[in-house]
Design a protein around this motif. Sequence first.
Motif, mmCIF file in Angstrom:
data_model
loop_
_atom_site.group_PDB
_atom_site.id
_atom_site.type_symbol
_atom_site.label_atom_id
_atom_site.label_comp_id
_atom_site.label_asym_id
_atom_site.label_seq_id
_atom_site.Cartn_x
_atom_site.Cartn_y
_atom_site.Cartn_z
ATOM 1 N N LEU A 193 1.139 -1.203 0.001
ATOM 2 C CA LEU A 193 0.087 0.169 0.073
ATOM 3 C C LEU A 193 0.919 1.219 0.064
ATOM 4 O O LEU A 193 1.722 1.381 0.848
ATOM 5 N N SER A 194 0.718 2.113 -1.133
ATOM 6 C CA SER A 194 1.440 3.535 -1.062
ATOM 7 C C SER A 194 0.730 4.310 -0.132
ATOM 8 O O SER A 194 -0.345 4.188 0.227
ATOM 9 N N LEU A 195 1.620 5.449 0.167
ATOM 10 C CA LEU A 195 0.859 6.500 0.691
ATOM 11 C C LEU A 195 -0.139 7.235 0.291
ATOM 12 O O LEU A 195 -0.979 8.032 0.794
ATOM 13 N N LYS A 196 -0.257 7.111 -1.093
ATOM 14 C CA LYS A 196 -1.372 8.068 -1.748
ATOM 15 C C LYS A 196 -2.435 7.035 -1.954
ATOM 16 O O LYS A 196 -3.490 7.527 -3.020
ATOM 17 N N HIS A 197 -2.436 5.726 -1.664
ATOM 18 C CA HIS A 197 -3.679 4.919 -1.880
ATOM 19 C C HIS A 197 -4.842 5.362 -1.271
ATOM 20 O O HIS A 197 -4.848 5.676 0.037
ATOM 21 N N GLN A 198 -6.081 5.498 -2.026
ATOM 22 C CA GLN A 198 -7.152 6.137 -1.398
ATOM 23 C C GLN A 198 -7.927 5.024 -0.644
ATOM 24 O O GLN A 198 -8.036 3.830 -1.111
ATOM 25 N N MET A 199 -8.552 5.354 0.532
ATOM 26 C CA MET A 199 -9.252 4.244 1.225
ATOM 27 C C MET A 199 -10.570 4.884 1.748
ATOM 28 O O MET A 199 -10.582 6.194 2.297
ATOM 29 N N THR A 200 -11.306 4.122 1.928
ATOM 30 C CA THR A 200 -12.713 4.411 2.714
ATOM 31 C C THR A 200 -12.605 4.032 4.270
ATOM 32 O O THR A 200 -11.188 3.344 4.612
ATOM 33 N N SER A 201 -13.599 4.497 4.905
ATOM 34 C CA SER A 201 -13.455 4.099 6.346
ATOM 35 C C SER A 201 -13.284 2.617 6.691
ATOM 36 O O SER A 201 -12.712 1.989 7.466
ATOM 37 N N GLN A 202 -14.176 1.876 5.863
ATOM 38 C CA GLN A 202 -14.382 0.421 6.074
ATOM 39 C C GLN A 202 -13.006 -0.183 5.298
ATOM 40 O O GLN A 202 -12.367 -1.315 6.259
ATOM 41 N N ASP A 203 -12.208 0.310 4.479
ATOM 42 C CA ASP A 203 -10.975 -0.173 4.290
ATOM 43 C C ASP A 203 -10.007 0.093 5.130
ATOM 44 O O ASP A 203 -9.277 -0.767 5.542
ATOM 45 N N MET A 204 -9.961 1.098 5.886
ATOM 46 C CA MET A 204 -8.939 1.342 6.996
ATOM 47 C C MET A 204 -9.435 0.245 8.223
ATOM 48 O O MET A 204 -8.456 -0.416 8.583
ATOM 49 N N VAL A 205 -10.673 0.040 8.583
ATOM 50 C CA VAL A 205 -10.774 -1.013 9.559
ATOM 51 C C VAL A 205 -10.475 -2.174 8.961
ATOM 52 O O VAL A 205 -10.145 -3.177 10.115
ATOM 53 N N GLN A 206 -10.700 -2.512 7.865
ATOM 54 C CA GLN A 206 -10.401 -3.903 7.438
ATOM 55 C C GLN A 206 -8.982 -4.250 7.414
ATOM 56 O O GLN A 206 -8.597 -5.440 7.802
ATOM 57 N N LEU A 207 -8.149 -3.101 7.381
ATOM 58 C CA LEU A 207 -6.535 -3.428 7.581
ATOM 59 C C LEU A 207 -6.362 -3.734 8.788
ATOM 60 O O LEU A 207 -5.625 -4.551 9.293
ATOM 61 N N VAL A 208 -6.979 -3.200 9.864
ATOM 62 C CA VAL A 208 -6.608 -3.552 11.424
ATOM 63 C C VAL A 208 -7.196 -4.927 11.567
ATOM 64 O O VAL A 208 -6.470 -5.826 12.086
ATOM 65 N N THR A 209 -8.145 -5.309 10.904
ATOM 66 C CA THR A 209 -8.809 -6.871 11.246
ATOM 67 C C THR A 209 -7.591 -7.722 10.507
ATOM 68 O O THR A 209 -7.469 -8.865 10.805
ATOM 69 N N GLN A 210 -7.228 -7.428 9.130
ATOM 70 C CA GLN A 210 -6.298 -8.219 8.862
ATOM 71 C C GLN A 210 -4.768 -8.199 9.578
ATOM 72 O O GLN A 210 -4.334 -9.672 9.416
ATOM 73 N N VAL A 211 -4.587 -7.333 10.339
ATOM 74 C CA VAL A 211 -3.356 -7.469 11.056
ATOM 75 C C VAL A 211 -3.545 -8.344 11.998
ATOM 76 O O VAL A 211 -2.900 -9.323 12.384
ATOM 77 N N GLY A 212 -4.606 -8.602 12.773
ATOM 78 C CA GLY A 212 -4.937 -9.365 13.591
ATOM 79 C C GLY A 212 -4.924 -10.754 13.151
ATOM 80 O O GLY A 212 -4.350 -11.560 13.942
ATOM 81 N N THR A 213 -5.568 -10.914 11.985
ATOM 82 C CA THR A 213 -5.506 -12.223 11.769
ATOM 83 C C THR A 213 -4.063 -12.932 11.103
ATOM 84 O O THR A 213 -3.937 -14.042 11.425
ATOM 85 N N ARG A 214 -3.550 -11.891 10.624
ATOM 86 C CA ARG A 214 -1.982 -12.245 10.463
ATOM 87 C C ARG A 214 -1.084 -12.545 11.536
ATOM 88 O O ARG A 214 -0.176 -13.557 11.564
ATOM 89 N N MET A 215 -1.381 -11.824 12.647
ATOM 90 C CA MET A 215 -0.723 -12.152 13.737
ATOM 91 C C MET A 215 -1.005 -13.802 14.496
ATOM 92 O O MET A 215 0.043 -14.477 14.516
ATOM 93 N N ALA A 216 -2.285 -14.096 14.018
ATOM 94 C CA ALA A 216 -2.734 -15.449 14.516
ATOM 95 C C ALA A 216 -1.873 -16.374 13.686
ATOM 96 O O ALA A 216 -1.350 -17.507 14.276
ATOM 97 N N ALA A 217 -1.787 -15.961 12.485
ATOM 98 C CA ALA A 217 -1.148 -17.145 11.484
ATOM 99 C C ALA A 217 0.535 -17.078 11.745
ATOM 100 O O ALA A 217 0.945 -18.408 11.615
ATOM 101 N N ASN A 218 0.965 -15.883 12.122
ATOM 102 C CA ASN A 218 2.450 -15.849 12.327
ATOM 103 C C ASN A 218 2.787 -16.507 13.691
ATOM 104 O O ASN A 218 3.924 -16.868 13.789
#
Length: 359
Positions: A193-218
């Motif tokens: 993800l580049s710093l210019k990447h356009q995001m909605t509020s749902q995109d933002m919270v989805q990233l947070v959720t994905q980090v948690g999922t990746r933590m469990a996998a790692n």
Amino acid sequence: MVVSRVVRCMKRNKKKLLLLAVATAGAYVGGRYLMRRVSQISDRQTVAQRQVWRLKEHFESNRKTCNSTVISLLPTLKDALHAQLNAEAITAELRTRPSNKLSLWENLKTISFARVVVGVVSCSMLVAYMRVQLSILGATMFRDLHRPPGEEPGAPPDVQKKFLSYVQYFLQDGVVGVASCTRKATEEVLADLSLKHQMTSQDMVQLVTQVGTRMAANAPGGGGGGGSLGSCIRQYLTPREPLLQLEGEEEGEGSGDSSCVAYMLSATRDVLDCNDFATVLDGLINQGFAELHKGLCDVYHSAAQASSTLPLAKIIPLITDHYQVLFSPTFIQGLQGNKGLQRLSENIYEAFSEGSTQQ
């Protein structure tokens, strides 16, 4: 004549009268015995009810103590996380307009998202761990109050102090492990993800959720995503082989105290390793993420105003600032009121105070 008739009647019905007398005496004796037994049972029930009431009162006092203890430990937890994920230092450096501005922004991107995730996770872990630890200690202390004469207490003051000191493992070593796991997962999720990447509020919270999922996998034991986040990160709460000889204690000194501490530490690890605890911890983390998502969406919409999207570079400061909210008493008290945590604490109290309510 009346007397003689009565005498004759009594002689004729001597056996019947005798049986009547025996029956009456038996009924009287039986009635007195029954009344005495009912009184004894009632007294025992009253004593048992009083003991249950005392246990509930003790439990409620312990819950309040736990809540205040967690609040008092928040600054230590926050400082420990700050040492691992210092977004403020990068922000200050960016204000000097350095030549490596792009790399600093990339680093800030990772740290900003990692901090809000690890903030929710570590606060949930601290709340869950302290509730388990203080429930075991509180129930043991309650049992001590009602122990038979001559029986050694299970939690004298020195034991209480030593047992409670083990939270420092999480606040020092455990937080380092959780922060490292979170940062690695965040780097993997945000890598493309580049710093210019356009995001909605749902995109933002989805990233947070994905980090948690990746933590469990790692995480060790995550099995590539087969385990829940709570079951994977609880390993950071306590050392597998805790050293009972504390600083300033000579070898062989206080062996009785060490035995008591060892018992309660073993009981704590047993609770932390059970499926119920992992379920409760997952519930706390999910509750924390739900509050985080709501808060992030509020600040996002306030900043975006009429726009439906924002570039990632503008979202990063919003997330960086919102991190402070995770250490507010309001956020922590919400976690402490979790119903699953309450039930787990009640079960621990009932199990470890067993015997005191039967005396």
